[in-house]
Design a protein around this motif. Structure first.
Motif, PDB file in Angstrom:
ATOM      1  N   UNK A   1     -29.607 -51.134  43.746  1.00 49.67           N
ATOM      2  CA  UNK A   1     -29.377 -52.573  43.611  1.00 49.67           C
ATOM      3  C   UNK A   1     -27.983 -52.939  44.118  1.00 49.67           C
ATOM      4  N   UNK A   2     -27.007 -52.099  43.834  1.00 51.41           N
ATOM      5  CA  UNK A   2     -25.635 -52.380  44.247  1.00 51.41           C
ATOM      6  C   UNK A   2     -25.503 -52.430  45.769  1.00 51.41           C
ATOM      7  N   UNK A   3     -26.203 -51.508  46.464  1.00 49.19           N
ATOM      8  CA  UNK A   3     -26.029 -51.438  47.920  1.00 49.19           C
ATOM      9  C   UNK A   3     -27.068 -52.246  48.684  1.00 49.19           C
ATOM     10  N   UNK A   4     -27.906 -53.007  47.993  1.00 50.03           N
ATOM     11  CA  UNK A   4     -28.817 -53.913  48.673  1.00 50.03           C
ATOM     12  C   UNK A   4     -30.165 -53.348  49.033  1.00 50.03           C
ATOM     13  N   UNK A   5     -30.487 -52.155  48.558  1.00 51.17           N
ATOM     14  CA  UNK A   5     -31.796 -51.570  48.859  1.00 51.17           C
ATOM     15  C   UNK A   5     -32.882 -52.046  47.894  1.00 51.17           C
ATOM     16  N   UNK A   6     -32.470 -52.538  46.727  1.00 47.48           N
ATOM     17  CA  UNK A   6     -33.397 -53.098  45.749  1.00 47.48           C
ATOM     18  C   UNK A   6     -32.876 -54.457  45.302  1.00 47.48           C
TER      19      UNK A   6
END
Length: 317
Positions: free
Chosen positions: A60-65
């Motif tokens: 979630x932090x890196x934008x994958x979720x």
């Protein structure tokens, strides 16, 4: 009210600033109302048992979720609306070796360089090989490397595009102690040059090499801060006891009211409680046994985590 946090300065002191992150898969909430702040140039340890939501949080932090709830920024970019910008600036090393095992070390690194648009990919790969200590082995197939060297190669591939943030998901699982130490030496060199590192791990010695840590259990953040802060916040009073039949003693003590944690450590037991007076009363009779040697000790980080785990509820049971 603005829908994004684009106005945040990408060059600020905070690399990760998230609030209330929540994520569910079906009817199982795997991350619940998690807030976290990581400063730039920091090595931040992310700890917790399997299935606790660590990997989901990293993604979630890196934008994958996309989180179901909450908001925040990574490197100054909104995790909900600017995920492409985040992904271009983050290196993410997964638990599983993700490079091509049937390509050579050089070919893997050149492929990564081209994938990220690095100038002069052949030169970048050559420099990475030297930095990794793999001189003379560039044509060796990646699949023929030992576990430690595979992880070092994976790390080299992650940092080849020069990311601002490095996310490491249990990077040294199954790696021998010497390779783990060398891996962490490299992490500290990267942080010393300004790279921010968020790493999930099960190893207490690795946690102790982080600037700050957070402990997550079954989706909930239970503790965070520097190691002295986390230990102090636990309010644990710990005794070390040695003597005969420690297994039998442990079985008895763990059922005694006022004792919150009993754990074997080598040839002794750590016995701890969150209320000092109640704990002292609970062990008073056992301390009279001349065959047992009791000494008051400083709680260890592992003591704290064992205590936290004992109070956590597995949300998948």
């Amino acid at each position: 009210m603005p829908t994004s946090r684009e106005s945040k300065d990408p060059g600020g002191d905070v690399a990760i600033d998230v609030e209330g992150l929540t994520k569910a898969f079906g009817d199982k909430v795997v991350v619940r109302d998690l807030s976290l702040q990581v400063r730039r140039g920091q090595i931040y340890g992310f700890l917790g048992p399997n299935g606790s939501g660590k990997t989901t949080t990293l993604r979630m932090i890196c934008g994958l979720l996309t989180p179901d709830g909450g908001h925040g920024t990574c490197l100054g970019y909104d995790i909900l609306t600017q995920r492409d910008a985040i992904r271009r600036r983050v290196g993410y090393m997964t638990q599983r070796f993700s490079l091509y095992e049937d390509l050579s070390i050089r070919e893997n690194l050149e492929f990564v360089a081209r994938l990220y648009g690095v100038k002069a990919p052949s030169e970048a790969a050559r420099e990475a090989i030297e930095r990794l200590g793999l001189q003379g082995r560039g044509e060796q197939l990646a699949g023929a490397l030992s576990g430690g060297w595979k992880q070092r190669l994976a790390l080299g591939a992650c940092i080849l595009p020069r990311p601002e943030l490095l996310l490491l998901d249990e990077p040294t699982a199954g790696v021998d102690p010497k390779a783990r130490r060398e891996f962490w030496d490299e992490i500290h060199k990267l942080a010393a040059h300004g790279m921010t590192v968020l790493v999930s791990t099960h190893y207490m010695d690795e946690a102790e090499r982080c600037h700050e840590i957070a402990y997550i259990a079954y989706g909930e953040l239970l503790a965070k801060g520097t190691i002295p802060d986390v230990i102090a916040a636990s309010h644990l009073r710990t005794y070390t006891v040695s003597g005969p039949d420690l297994n039998g003693l442990a079985e008895t003590l763990v059922k005694t009211p006022g004792i919150d944690m009993v754990a074997p450590f080598g040839s002794s037991l750590h016995v701890a409680g969150r209320d000092a007076e109640t704990l002292d009363n609970a062990i008073a009779d056992y301390r009279e046994d001349p065959k047992l040697h009791w000494s008051l000790s400083t709680p260890s980080l592992e003591d704290v985590f064992i205590d936290l785990m004992s109070r956590s509820k597995d949300n998948f049971q």
